[in-house]
Enzyme design. Structure first.
Site, PDB file in Angstrom:
ATOM      1  N   THR A 133       0.870  -1.130   0.026  1.00  0.00           N
ATOM      2  CA  THR A 133       0.184  -0.078  -0.059  1.00  0.00           C
ATOM      3  C   THR A 133       0.982   1.177   0.120  1.00  0.00           C
ATOM      4  O   THR A 133       1.529   1.458   0.875  1.00  0.00           O
ATOM      5  CB  THR A 133      -1.006   0.006   1.204  1.00  0.00           C
ATOM      6  OG1 THR A 133      -1.589  -1.179   1.232  1.00  0.00           O
ATOM      7  CG2 THR A 133      -1.928   1.010   1.166  1.00  0.00           C
ATOM      8  N   LEU A 168      -6.492  -8.105   0.910  1.00  0.00           N
ATOM      9  CA  LEU A 168      -6.439  -9.506   1.673  1.00  0.00           C
ATOM     10  C   LEU A 168      -7.040  -9.080   3.037  1.00  0.00           C
ATOM     11  O   LEU A 168      -6.761  -8.153   3.714  1.00  0.00           O
ATOM     12  CB  LEU A 168      -5.457 -10.169   1.570  1.00  0.00           C
ATOM     13  CG  LEU A 168      -4.685 -10.363   0.199  1.00  0.00           C
ATOM     14  CD1 LEU A 168      -3.344 -11.231   0.492  1.00  0.00           C
ATOM     15  CD2 LEU A 168      -5.586 -11.247  -0.763  1.00  0.00           C
ATOM     16  N   LYS A 221      -7.512   1.427  -2.665  1.00  0.00           N
ATOM     17  CA  LYS A 221      -7.062   0.815  -1.541  1.00  0.00           C
ATOM     18  C   LYS A 221      -7.426   1.586  -0.213  1.00  0.00           C
ATOM     19  O   LYS A 221      -8.005   1.198   0.804  1.00  0.00           O
ATOM     20  CB  LYS A 221      -5.618   0.363  -1.622  1.00  0.00           C
ATOM     21  CG  LYS A 221      -5.204  -0.361  -0.430  1.00  0.00           C
ATOM     22  CD  LYS A 221      -5.850  -1.589   0.020  1.00  0.00           C
ATOM     23  CE  LYS A 221      -5.527  -2.092   1.459  1.00  0.00           C
ATOM     24  NZ  LYS A 221      -4.098  -2.543   1.308  1.00  0.00           N
ATOM     25  N   ALA A 269     -19.725  -3.689  17.193  1.00  0.00           N
ATOM     26  CA  ALA A 269     -19.552  -2.886  18.133  1.00  0.00           C
ATOM     27  C   ALA A 269     -18.428  -3.615  18.963  1.00  0.00           C
ATOM     28  O   ALA A 269     -18.518  -4.895  19.156  1.00  0.00           O
ATOM     29  CB  ALA A 269     -20.403  -2.320  18.767  1.00  0.00           C
ATOM     30  N   GLY A 270     -17.561  -2.759  19.831  1.00  0.00           N
ATOM     31  CA  GLY A 270     -16.635  -3.404  20.637  1.00  0.00           C
ATOM     32  C   GLY A 270     -15.258  -2.460  21.042  1.00  0.00           C
ATOM     33  O   GLY A 270     -15.686  -1.302  21.025  1.00  0.00           O
ATOM     34  N   CYS A 277      -3.562  -3.013   8.511  1.00  0.00           N
ATOM     35  CA  CYS A 277      -4.093  -2.155   7.428  1.00  0.00           C
ATOM     36  C   CYS A 277      -4.819  -1.032   8.060  1.00  0.00           C
ATOM     37  O   CYS A 277      -4.570   0.257   7.561  1.00  0.00           O
ATOM     38  CB  CYS A 277      -4.737  -3.070   6.619  1.00  0.00           C
ATOM     39  SG  CYS A 277      -3.592  -4.236   5.662  1.00  0.00           S
ATOM     40  N   LYS A 337      -7.835  -9.661  15.528  1.00  0.00           N
ATOM     41  CA  LYS A 337      -9.122 -10.412  15.051  1.00  0.00           C
ATOM     42  C   LYS A 337      -9.117 -12.055  15.169  1.00  0.00           C
ATOM     43  O   LYS A 337      -8.139 -12.423  15.251  1.00  0.00           O
ATOM     44  CB  LYS A 337      -9.508  -9.862  13.608  1.00  0.00           C
ATOM     45  CG  LYS A 337      -8.762 -10.381  12.589  1.00  0.00           C
ATOM     46  CD  LYS A 337      -9.201 -10.154  11.289  1.00  0.00           C
ATOM     47  CE  LYS A 337     -10.086 -11.130  10.646  1.00  0.00           C
ATOM     48  NZ  LYS A 337     -10.658 -10.797   9.234  1.00  0.00           N
ATOM     49  N   ARG A 344      -0.554  -6.878  15.449  1.00  0.00           N
ATOM     50  CA  ARG A 344      -0.322  -5.870  15.229  1.00  0.00           C
ATOM     51  C   ARG A 344      -1.486  -4.694  15.474  1.00  0.00           C
ATOM     52  O   ARG A 344      -2.463  -4.896  15.065  1.00  0.00           O
ATOM     53  CB  ARG A 344       0.255  -5.500  13.605  1.00  0.00           C
ATOM     54  CG  ARG A 344       1.556  -6.306  13.468  1.00  0.00           C
ATOM     55  CD  ARG A 344       1.899  -6.146  11.867  1.00  0.00           C
ATOM     56  NE  ARG A 344       1.065  -7.135  11.224  1.00  0.00           N
ATOM     57  CZ  ARG A 344       1.168  -7.409   9.868  1.00  0.00           C
ATOM     58  NH1 ARG A 344       2.127  -6.684   9.182  1.00  0.00           N
ATOM     59  NH2 ARG A 344       0.550  -8.235   9.258  1.00  0.00           N
TER      60      ARG A 344
END
Length: 450
Positions: A133, A168, A221, A269-270, A277, A337, A344
């Site tokens: 990117t 990705l 992007k 939400a959280g 990214c 996640k 990171r």
């Protein structure tokens, strides 16, 4: 690239170099090796390179490990330390990092280093495909560096640059690249664009390949990631309003998601987003905007909301427990996640830093974590790594769910409850059923859930 025999298009096998053995480079290299090309994967990190040479993946990503193992075993995927062995590659994919630099602008140093390496060794005309990117103008600076090094050694080799940003997702990167919803290619040289398009046509339907000018390809992007980040921060603001008014964010998400103009994705939400990214690209987009006199106010607001989300965990615990000094908190999950070992910019780290600063001891469990990361150095003395969710919760005053792993959603809370000092759950990902959790005697706090 293909050759046509009558009406039959036959792939032309190439020597391809892939610069960078991170998420993007590993996927790109393994897929093109699987398609029959000889792929040199250039990874200067010694430990990472040794892992790849042995046919193993240095990261956890579904499908990737088997693909790398097959490529190395077949001899088509060849991990190497530098560009020298890739001198006669006609295609170079660049997939190195562009981390935030001064004022959030993308740091191009790794791009320039790769460009210099190509210019020093290339023996054939080459097309450089930038998957990293990058800001507008970066490819021109890369091309200038390649040409400077070619000129320095008197080489008449030519080089062209095409930008093809990656889309990705960690946890599904391999399948995303194999079956993309779109491939974007940008550049000004028609032959280079055609060559790259033909490479993608080996596994991507033609109607999913979008060819455009380079600046547009770059901004696709940044704009896509900024939009995803904005949705998440917007929903976190709505969740805060739901908490204040007694509304339920789950019901709001369903009602919004039924609108075809909005859809159901990225409405959770959280404790906010992280990863390699979204935070980085937001920062780079803001910096790019400022350099052109465009303040990018929405991107700025999105970032500010996200930075505040992890701190809401300690606010919720303070409201229940008062002082946290001497408390024990189990943190379930440390990746940014579910389905990945990528930590990171993970919100979990900010949550843990807050808790340690307040005097808590952390007992952390993550199915992908075998040792405490170096990035936790400022608070690791108060962190105990455990081998299961139940072990982390043993003797704890509270559980913080920081990653939406299925394992945490389905945890045997009936058994865990009796081992805890106090029964509190702060669900930072809204993955648990509040009614079920409360029926087991827990105090449950989610985000936007009464």
């Amino acid at each position: 690239m293909t050759r046509t025999y009558g009406t039959i298009r036959v792939p032309l096998m190439r020597k391809i170099a892939v610069h960078g053995g991170g998420y993007v480079g590993l996927v790109v290299a393994s897929v093109f090796a699987r398609l029959g090309h000889v792929v040199y994967l250039i990874e200067p990190d010694g430990e990472r390179l040794r892992t790849l040479v042995s046919g193993e993946s240095p990261i956890s990503e579904p499908g990737l490990g088997a693909s790398i193992a097959d490529g190395v075993l077949s001899g088509r995927l060849r991990p190497i330390a530098d560009s020298v062995a890739a001198a006669d590659c006609s295609v170079h994919f660049v997939a190195v990092g562009t981390p935030p630099g001064i004022n959030g602008a993308a740091d191009e140093s790794q791009l320039i280093e790769v460009a210099a390496g190509i210019g020093r060794v290339a023996t054939v005309d080459s097309v450089i495909v930038v998957k990293s990117t990058v800001p507008i103008g970066a490819s021109g600076r890369m091309l200038a560096e390649i040409q400077r090094n070619l000129l320095a050694r008197g080489s008449r080799v030519s080089a062209q640059i095409v930008v093809s940003p990656e889309f990705l997702r960690a946890g599904s990167a391999y399948s995303d690249f194999n079956s993309p919803d779109r491939v974007v290619i940008g550049g000004s040289d028609s032959e280079a664009l055609s060559l790259v398009r033909d490479l993608y046509l080996e596994f991507v339907p033609a109607d999913r390949i979008l060819v455009m000018d380079e600046p547009s390809a770059i901004l696709v992007k940044y704009a896509a990631n900024a939009m995803l980040a904005t949705r998440i921060s917007f929903m976190n603001e709505i969740a805060a309003l739901a908490e204040a008014t007694g509304a339920r964010i789950d019901a709001i998400q369903v009602g919004m998601g039924r609108d075809p103009r909005i859809g159901p994705d990225h409405l959770g939400a959280g404790i906010g987003f992280g990863g390699s990214c979204l935070p980085k690209d937001l920062a780079a987009l803001k910096a790019m905007g400022l350099s052109h006199g465009i303040p990018m106010r929405i991107a700025h607001a999105t970032d500010q909301v996200n930075l505040g989300q992890p701190h809401k965990v300690i606010e919720k615990l303070h409201a229940l427990l008062g002082s946290l000094n001497g408390s024990v908190v189990a943190v379930w999950g440390s990746s940014f996640k579910e389905g990945t070992d990528d930590r990171r910019e993970a919100p979990a780290a900010r949550v843990m830093a807050d808790l340690v600063a307040a005097g808590s001891t952390i007992r952390v469990y993550d199915p992908t974590l075998s040792a405490l990361p170096a990035s936790w150095a400022t608070f690791e003395a108060a962190v105990v790594l455990t081998s299961s969710a139940a072990e982390a919760a043993f003797g704890a005053d509270a559980i913080v769910v920081a990653t939406a792993e299925r394992e945490f959603r389905d945890a045997s809370l009936e058994n865990i409850a009796s081992t805890m000092r106090r029964k509190i759950i702060v669900d930072g990902r809204n993955v648990m059923d509040p009614d079920k959790v409360r029926s087991l005697g827990f105090t449950y706090l989610g985000f936007g859930r009464p």
